[in-house]
Design a protein around this motif. Structure first.
Motif, PDB file in Angstrom:
ATOM      1  N   LYS A 128     -12.162   5.042   1.288  1.00 46.88           N
ATOM      2  CA  LYS A 128     -11.406   5.995   0.486  1.00 46.88           C
ATOM      3  C   LYS A 128      -9.903   5.796   0.709  1.00 46.88           C
ATOM      4  O   LYS A 128      -9.105   5.804  -0.234  1.00 46.88           O
ATOM      5  CB  LYS A 128     -11.812   7.418   0.870  1.00 46.88           C
ATOM      6  N   GLY A 129      -9.523   5.588   1.968  1.00 46.91           N
ATOM      7  CA  GLY A 129      -8.125   5.352   2.274  1.00 46.91           C
ATOM      8  C   GLY A 129      -7.615   4.042   1.715  1.00 46.91           C
ATOM      9  O   GLY A 129      -6.416   3.895   1.425  1.00 46.91           O
ATOM     10  N   TYR A 130      -8.514   3.074   1.564  1.00 48.58           N
ATOM     11  CA  TYR A 130      -8.129   1.783   0.994  1.00 48.58           C
ATOM     12  C   TYR A 130      -7.564   1.962  -0.410  1.00 48.58           C
ATOM     13  O   TYR A 130      -6.554   1.341  -0.780  1.00 48.58           O
ATOM     14  CB  TYR A 130      -9.350   0.858   0.962  1.00 48.58           C
ATOM     15  N   LEU A 131      -8.184   2.830  -1.200  1.00 48.26           N
ATOM     16  CA  LEU A 131      -7.693   3.082  -2.553  1.00 48.26           C
ATOM     17  C   LEU A 131      -6.286   3.656  -2.518  1.00 48.26           C
ATOM     18  O   LEU A 131      -5.435   3.297  -3.329  1.00 48.26           O
ATOM     19  CB  LEU A 131      -8.636   4.041  -3.290  1.00 48.26           C
ATOM     20  N   ARG A 132      -6.054   4.548  -1.591  1.00 51.13           N
ATOM     21  CA  ARG A 132      -4.729   5.155  -1.474  1.00 51.13           C
ATOM     22  C   ARG A 132      -3.686   4.096  -1.130  1.00 51.13           C
ATOM     23  O   ARG A 132      -2.602   4.054  -1.711  1.00 51.13           O
ATOM     24  CB  ARG A 132      -4.754   6.234  -0.408  1.00 51.13           C
ATOM     25  N   ARG A 133      -4.009   3.245  -0.172  1.00 50.56           N
ATOM     26  CA  ARG A 133      -3.058   2.211   0.240  1.00 50.56           C
ATOM     27  C   ARG A 133      -2.830   1.189  -0.878  1.00 50.56           C
ATOM     28  O   ARG A 133      -1.716   0.699  -1.071  1.00 50.56           O
ATOM     29  CB  ARG A 133      -3.564   1.525   1.506  1.00 50.56           C
ATOM     30  N   PHE A 135      -3.074   1.790  -4.082  1.00 47.10           N
ATOM     31  CA  PHE A 135      -2.243   2.409  -5.111  1.00 47.10           C
ATOM     32  C   PHE A 135      -0.774   2.387  -4.699  1.00 47.10           C
ATOM     33  O   PHE A 135       0.114   2.148  -5.530  1.00 47.10           O
ATOM     34  CB  PHE A 135      -2.684   3.850  -5.363  1.00 47.10           C
ATOM     35  N   ALA A 136      -0.496   2.623  -3.424  1.00 50.46           N
ATOM     36  CA  ALA A 136       0.890   2.598  -2.945  1.00 50.46           C
ATOM     37  C   ALA A 136       1.497   1.210  -3.127  1.00 50.46           C
ATOM     38  O   ALA A 136       2.669   1.072  -3.503  1.00 50.46           O
ATOM     39  CB  ALA A 136       0.943   3.010  -1.476  1.00 50.46           C
ATOM     40  N   LEU A 137       0.695   0.177  -2.876  1.00 56.47           N
ATOM     41  CA  LEU A 137       1.185  -1.190  -3.081  1.00 56.47           C
ATOM     42  C   LEU A 137       1.393  -1.476  -4.569  1.00 56.47           C
ATOM     43  O   LEU A 137       2.402  -2.079  -4.963  1.00 56.47           O
ATOM     44  CB  LEU A 137       0.205  -2.196  -2.486  1.00 56.47           C
ATOM     45  N   LEU A 138       0.455  -1.046  -5.406  1.00 54.40           N
ATOM     46  CA  LEU A 138       0.613  -1.223  -6.849  1.00 54.40           C
ATOM     47  C   LEU A 138       1.892  -0.556  -7.341  1.00 54.40           C
ATOM     48  O   LEU A 138       2.638  -1.122  -8.142  1.00 54.40           O
ATOM     49  CB  LEU A 138      -0.597  -0.638  -7.577  1.00 54.40           C
ATOM     50  N   LYS A 139       2.140   0.633  -6.841  1.00 52.45           N
ATOM     51  CA  LYS A 139       3.342   1.365  -7.238  1.00 52.45           C
ATOM     52  C   LYS A 139       4.597   0.610  -6.814  1.00 52.45           C
ATOM     53  O   LYS A 139       5.574   0.529  -7.566  1.00 52.45           O
ATOM     54  CB  LYS A 139       3.313   2.759  -6.599  1.00 52.45           C
ATOM     55  N   TYR A 187      -1.675  -1.725   3.494  1.00 51.15           N
ATOM     56  CA  TYR A 187      -2.719  -2.263   2.625  1.00 51.15           C
ATOM     57  C   TYR A 187      -3.387  -3.479   3.264  1.00 51.15           C
ATOM     58  O   TYR A 187      -4.625  -3.580   3.304  1.00 51.15           O
ATOM     59  CB  TYR A 187      -2.138  -2.643   1.265  1.00 51.15           C
ATOM     60  N   LEU A 188      -2.592  -4.396   3.775  1.00 50.21           N
ATOM     61  CA  LEU A 188      -3.146  -5.605   4.376  1.00 50.21           C
ATOM     62  C   LEU A 188      -3.975  -5.274   5.616  1.00 50.21           C
ATOM     63  O   LEU A 188      -5.019  -5.894   5.857  1.00 50.21           O
ATOM     64  CB  LEU A 188      -2.023  -6.576   4.733  1.00 50.21           C
ATOM     65  N   LYS A 189      -3.527  -4.299   6.387  1.00 45.56           N
ATOM     66  CA  LYS A 189      -4.269  -3.917   7.590  1.00 45.56           C
ATOM     67  C   LYS A 189      -5.633  -3.338   7.226  1.00 45.56           C
ATOM     68  O   LYS A 189      -6.654  -3.710   7.816  1.00 45.56           O
ATOM     69  CB  LYS A 189      -3.468  -2.902   8.407  1.00 45.56           C
ATOM     70  N   LEU A 204      -4.836 -10.870  -4.745  1.00 46.73           N
ATOM     71  CA  LEU A 204      -4.167  -9.817  -3.996  1.00 46.73           C
ATOM     72  C   LEU A 204      -4.869  -8.481  -4.180  1.00 46.73           C
ATOM     73  O   LEU A 204      -5.008  -7.711  -3.231  1.00 46.73           O
ATOM     74  CB  LEU A 204      -2.706  -9.703  -4.451  1.00 46.73           C
ATOM     75  N   MET A 205      -5.319  -8.205  -5.380  1.00 45.58           N
ATOM     76  CA  MET A 205      -5.944  -6.929  -5.676  1.00 45.58           C
ATOM     77  C   MET A 205      -7.467  -7.076  -5.789  1.00 45.58           C
ATOM     78  O   MET A 205      -7.968  -7.726  -6.697  1.00 45.58           O
ATOM     79  CB  MET A 205      -5.381  -6.352  -6.982  1.00 45.58           C
ATOM     80  N   LEU A 206      -8.159  -6.487  -4.836  1.00 45.47           N
ATOM     81  CA  LEU A 206      -9.621  -6.470  -4.831  1.00 45.47           C
ATOM     82  C   LEU A 206     -10.097  -5.027  -4.816  1.00 45.47           C
ATOM     83  O   LEU A 206      -9.439  -4.154  -4.226  1.00 45.47           O
ATOM     84  CB  LEU A 206     -10.166  -7.186  -3.584  1.00 45.47           C
TER      85      LEU A 206
END
Length: 251
Positions: A128-133, A135-139, A187-189, A204-206
């Motif tokens: 769930k946290g992966y999606l948040r991270r 999205f932050a990178l996408l932004k 995100y990478l972590k 980059l985006m999976l």
């Protein structure tokens, strides 16, 4: 606010850094930044940490995970040989504190009262946290001027770190500075923690299952990620407000 007592500056920094890496499993945010750490005491080689959580009824499995992670993180600090976790004003504090101190599992701390395992719950929160991270990178990439087609075509190797700064490479080879360095590192972590493809040539985006995000699904994926982020942010704000109320202050 963390209260450092009886520690030298170097040890203080090490303990702070270690605790800052411990996350609330649901909110995917540092327990230090959320204000959950009330006190940290160092006596010889023993560190005692006091947590004060937003409510008396915070879910014990969440509390246990945080306490267990605190112990693991601080034992990695040079010179620390023992960690005691105190949980202030919580209905299950005695059971959780004893289990952490004795190295027992959550299931052993609450026999006959649990279903499933904390490992499964932890992994669910990580996803769930992966999606948040993500999205932050996408932004951050969108703010740097990258279009959806460019983002979908990017590979891990297109993120480069030089002299402490992150850069993203366009298709023509030019580099663009990405201001939100934390978004990239977090995100990478998490991507590594989930065991997703880490090869330089990997997209980059999976998604959480390790599949590339196709351009035709990009906007829909972005909307769903934004919804997850809003829910997590709302929960974090509520937790901080409840905690501030417990302490008699403002959030």
């Amino acid at each position: 606010m963390v209260q450092w007592e009886g520690t030298e500056a170097g040890v203080q920094a090490s303990l702070w850094q270690a605790l800052d890496e411990v996350l609330d499993p649901e909110l995917d945010q540092s327990i230090v930044r959320l204000g959950f750490v009330e006190a940290v005491l160092l006596e010889g080689s023993c560190v005692e940490v006091t947590l004060r959580l937003p409510t008396f009824w915070c879910a014990p499995n969440f509390v246990f995970m945080m306490a267990e992670d605190i112990r693991r993180a601080l034992l990695q600090v040079e010179g620390v040989q023992e960690v005691r976790v105190r949980i202030a004003d919580h209905f299950a504090s005695e059971a959780i504190e004893a289990a952490i101190r004795e190295g027992r599992s959550f299931e052993a701390a609450f026999p006959g009262e649990t279903t499933g395992s904390l490992d499964e719950l932890r992994q669910w929160f990580q996803r769930k946290g992966y999606l948040r991270r993500q999205f932050a990178l996408l932004k951050a990439l969108r703010a740097a001027g990258f279009s959806p087609p460019e983002i979908c075509a990017m590979r891990l190797a297109d993120l480069l770190k030089s002299e402490g700064k992150w850069w993203a490479r366009r298709a023509d080879g030019t580099l663009v500075r990405i201001e939100s360095e934390e978004a990239i590192s977090r995100y990478l972590k998490r991507r590594q923690e989930l065991g997703l493809d880490g090869r330089p040539e990997s997209p980059l985006m999976l998604d959480m299952d390790g599949n590339p995000i196709p351009l035709e699904s990009f906007e829909d994926y972005l909307r769903r990620s934004r919804t997850t982020l809003l829910n997590l942010s709302a929960n974090a704000s509520l937790c901080q407000a409840l905690l501030a109320s417990r302490k008699g202050g403002a959030p």
